[in-house]
Design an enzyme around this catalytic site. Structure first.
Site, PDB file in Angstrom:
ATOM      1  N   CYS A 162      41.076  33.695  30.622  1.00 23.25           N
ATOM      2  CA  CYS A 162      41.005  34.834  31.544  1.00 23.25           C
ATOM      3  C   CYS A 162      42.359  35.457  31.840  1.00 23.25           C
ATOM      4  O   CYS A 162      42.431  36.485  32.500  1.00 23.25           O
ATOM      5  CB  CYS A 162      40.346  34.401  32.844  1.00 23.25           C
ATOM      6  SG  CYS A 162      38.889  33.396  32.570  1.00 23.25           S
ATOM      7  N   HIS A 294      42.761  38.202  41.043  1.00 28.19           N
ATOM      8  CA  HIS A 294      41.929  37.661  39.966  1.00 28.19           C
ATOM      9  C   HIS A 294      40.470  37.706  40.444  1.00 28.19           C
ATOM     10  O   HIS A 294      39.597  38.118  39.702  1.00 28.19           O
ATOM     11  CB  HIS A 294      42.381  36.254  39.593  1.00 28.19           C
ATOM     12  CG  HIS A 294      41.747  35.740  38.347  1.00 28.19           C
ATOM     13  ND1 HIS A 294      41.800  36.419  37.158  1.00 28.19           N
ATOM     14  CD2 HIS A 294      41.001  34.626  38.094  1.00 28.19           C
ATOM     15  CE1 HIS A 294      41.128  35.748  36.227  1.00 28.19           C
ATOM     16  NE2 HIS A 294      40.629  34.666  36.778  1.00 28.19           N
ATOM     17  N   GLU A 305      42.827  31.408  45.530  1.00 29.09           N
ATOM     18  CA  GLU A 305      43.718  32.571  45.381  1.00 29.09           C
ATOM     19  C   GLU A 305      44.194  33.070  46.740  1.00 29.09           C
ATOM     20  O   GLU A 305      45.363  33.417  46.908  1.00 29.09           O
ATOM     21  CB  GLU A 305      42.997  33.692  44.618  1.00 29.09           C
ATOM     22  CG  GLU A 305      43.901  34.898  44.366  1.00 29.09           C
ATOM     23  CD  GLU A 305      43.324  35.881  43.348  1.00 29.09           C
ATOM     24  OE1 GLU A 305      42.144  35.753  42.992  1.00 29.09           O
ATOM     25  OE2 GLU A 305      44.081  36.775  42.923  1.00 29.09           O
ATOM     26  N   LYS A 326      36.594  43.197  39.728  1.00 30.98           N
ATOM     27  CA  LYS A 326      35.545  42.517  38.952  1.00 30.98           C
ATOM     28  C   LYS A 326      34.171  42.745  39.590  1.00 30.98           C
ATOM     29  O   LYS A 326      33.151  42.646  38.912  1.00 30.98           O
ATOM     30  CB  LYS A 326      35.830  41.016  38.859  1.00 30.98           C
ATOM     31  CG  LYS A 326      36.999  40.668  37.946  1.00 30.98           C
ATOM     32  CD  LYS A 326      37.123  39.165  37.743  1.00 30.98           C
ATOM     33  CE  LYS A 326      38.240  38.806  36.757  1.00 30.98           C
ATOM     34  NZ  LYS A 326      39.601  38.967  37.299  1.00 30.98           N
ATOM     35  N   HIS A 331      33.712  40.359  34.880  1.00 29.66           N
ATOM     36  CA  HIS A 331      34.873  39.603  34.411  1.00 29.66           C
ATOM     37  C   HIS A 331      34.993  39.820  32.905  1.00 29.66           C
ATOM     38  O   HIS A 331      34.171  39.335  32.138  1.00 29.66           O
ATOM     39  CB  HIS A 331      34.687  38.129  34.744  1.00 29.66           C
ATOM     40  CG  HIS A 331      35.931  37.311  34.570  1.00 29.66           C
ATOM     41  ND1 HIS A 331      37.001  37.731  33.797  1.00 29.66           N
ATOM     42  CD2 HIS A 331      36.293  36.105  35.077  1.00 29.66           C
ATOM     43  CE1 HIS A 331      37.950  36.805  33.841  1.00 29.66           C
ATOM     44  NE2 HIS A 331      37.551  35.820  34.601  1.00 29.66           N
ATOM     45  N   PHE A 389      41.215  29.505  33.221  1.00 30.41           N
ATOM     46  CA  PHE A 389      40.838  28.124  32.956  1.00 30.41           C
ATOM     47  C   PHE A 389      41.966  27.513  32.132  1.00 30.41           C
ATOM     48  O   PHE A 389      42.585  28.185  31.292  1.00 30.41           O
ATOM     49  CB  PHE A 389      39.542  28.063  32.136  1.00 30.41           C
ATOM     50  CG  PHE A 389      38.286  28.154  32.973  1.00 30.41           C
ATOM     51  CD1 PHE A 389      38.320  28.220  34.351  1.00 30.41           C
ATOM     52  CD2 PHE A 389      37.050  28.161  32.348  1.00 30.41           C
ATOM     53  CE1 PHE A 389      37.151  28.291  35.100  1.00 30.41           C
ATOM     54  CE2 PHE A 389      35.878  28.229  33.076  1.00 30.41           C
ATOM     55  CZ  PHE A 389      35.919  28.293  34.460  1.00 30.41           C
TER      56      PHE A 389
END
Lengths: 401, 87
Positions: A162, A294, A305, A326, A331, A389
């Site tokens: 990502c 994010h 976050e 998003k 995403h 990830f």
């Protein structure tokens, strides 16, 4: 060290198939998440996503080109074409010899792989299309862009899940800043919305069945999108000498790893990279007016976050605007940071895109998340977060030109 | 002789937690067994494959999934209910 500016932008994403349309959709808070339209959807547990609707490859490419381009490469090529056109650059001579392209993608030609495996496993055939390999390669989008625009300098692809786009753009920034290349095309592309791609994500149990609601107390997971965004990163002096339009200046980048867990984020890891990006730009935290988060809409990411933003910005966190787009375009995985940089450019023009589908305030996400409606604001500096990830984080800083 | 549902669920949990089945008590929580979030996702996958059922579970909000994960006994009961619903 040279200054680096953005002189062109292009995109194909679920909100629109150009920058102007994307700006309009982001400003209106439009949602592109809808029931998925793809083969075998009835066998999926997760039946929603943000698809690029009405994509017509034939409108952009010849038949022989389409045979060589996976969907993610098609998106990337159209985005690159728009970006180069806006920049006004023509790559020839020394400029072509030294300019390059670095693109992020997580899945590469995943749709091509999925189709090829279906052919041999499900349909029992012993022969696949001859161009499976040049279509599925992670570097195929970057390579096809280099071929289309005669970019003979550095060319490669970056795969950090990502965070792929932000890593790619950060590396492009460093290459132009160091003088290695006068111009780099950069951004990301992704097209994972195929049966096999979605099945893999379903297995992890982090997808929402009903919508992407970042920072909302009733959020229940991420929603997958697809698309691409490509930018022209150019040496400031080169751009000024030719009187090019400047969309933003890229002023800082940092990357780092949590070194902790393969899927669970660590606030300290994210905070460390945000601080390092500010140090790279030589700015104090209170210089930042907007953070494009994010903000995946998973329980874990958003909580982590927000904690990281608090650690870095202290009291200034209460004056910052933070949003996750998003909620609108889903995403885009390896293309996420690329498409989200559009929201950063829009913020520098005075419009902060909202976090839509925000329904219930979450005490663990107590920031001004620009809930549901875009905000007019004077923004001088923006930060773009991408936390992948693998615990691999990449943060960019842009300034109004 | 085939194992009962209870014995099979305990065997799956024991394998995931790297424990002997005799160490998996009915009142134990998943945390007490040492299962983390990824171990839980793998456990649910193993249960689905063993019994051919679909377990409603979202890692974002395990409590709201409608599948009681609070103890070994509650998991067994939930699996039994899903198998009964399928029959």
């Amino acid at each position: 060290m040279r200054r680096v500016v953005i002189t062109g932008a292009g995109t194909v994403n679920p909100l629109a198939q150009d920058v102007e349309g994307s700006f309009a959709a982001l400003s209106e808070g439009r949602c592109a998440i809808a029931p998925l339209d793809l083969p075998d959807v009835e066998r999926l547990a997760i039946k929603i996503g943000a698809q690029v609707q009405g994509w017509q490859a034939e409108a952009h490419f010849t038949r022989s080109e389409i045979a060589l381009y996976d969907r993610f490469t098609q998106f990337a090529l159209v985005a690159a074409r728009q970006a180069v056109a806006q920049s006004g650059l023509v790559f020839a001579g020394d400029l072509a010899a030294r300019s390059g392209v670095v693109l992020g993608t997580a899945g590469g030609g995943l749709t091509t792989q999925d189709d090829s495996y279906r052919t041999v496993y499900a349909e029992g055939k012993n022969r696949v299309h001859p161009f499976v390999v040049p279509r599925l390669m992670h570097n195929s989008a970057a390579a096809q862009i280099s071929i289309a625009h005669d970019l003979q300098g550095p060319g490669f692809s970056v795969a950090t899940a990502c965070a792929s786009s932000n890593h790619a753009m950060g590396l492009a920034f460093q290459m132009v800043r160091s003088g290695m290349a006068p111009v780099m095309l950069t951004g990301g592309a992704e097209a994972m919305l195929c049966f096999g791609g979605l099945k893999a994500w379903e297995g992890l149990r982090v997808m929402s069945p009903d919508g992407c609601r970042p920072f909302s107390a009733n959020r229940n997971g991420m929603v997958m999108g697809e698309g691409a965004a490509v930018y022209v990163f150019e040496d400031h002096d080169h751009a000024r000498a030719r009187g090019a339009p400047v969309l933003a200046e890229v002023i800082g980048f940092a990357m780092g790893s949590d070194a902790s867990d393969i899927v669970m984020p660590l606030p300290e890891g994210a905070a460390r990279v945000m601080r390092a990006a500010l140090a790279d730009a030589g700015l104090p935290p209170d210089a930042v007016g907007y953070i494009n988060a994010h903000g995946t809409g998973t329980a874990a990411n958003d909580r982590s976050e927000v904690a990281a933003i608090r650690q870095v910005f202290g009291d200034h966190a209460d004056r910052l605007l933070v949003s996750s787009t998003k909620s609108m375009h889903g995403h885009l995985i390896g293309a996420a940071g690329g498409v989200e940089l559009l929201a950063c450019l829009l913020a520098l023009q005075g419009t902060v895109a909202p976090t839509i589908s925000h329904q219930i305030a979450d005490p663990e996400c107590a920031l001004d998340v620009v809930a549901n409606v875009a905000r007019r604001a004077e923004i001088e500096v923006v930060m773009s977060n991408a936390f992948a990830f693998g615990g691999m984080n990449a943060v960019l800083l842009l300034r109004r030109p | 002789m085939s194992q009962s549902i209870q014995e099979q669920v305990i065997a799956i949990l024991a394998e995931q937690a790297v424990l002997d089945v005799s160490d998996v008590s009915l009142d134990a929580t998943l945390a007490a067994l040492g299962l983390d979030s990824l171990g839980l996702v793998e456990t649910i996958f193993a249960i689905e494959e063993r019994f051919d059922i679909s377990v409603p579970f979202n890692a974002n909000d395990p409590a709201q999934s409608g599948f009681d994960l609070s103890s070994v006994a509650s998991i067994i009961a939930a699996v039994q209910a899903l198998i009964a619903a399928k029959a």
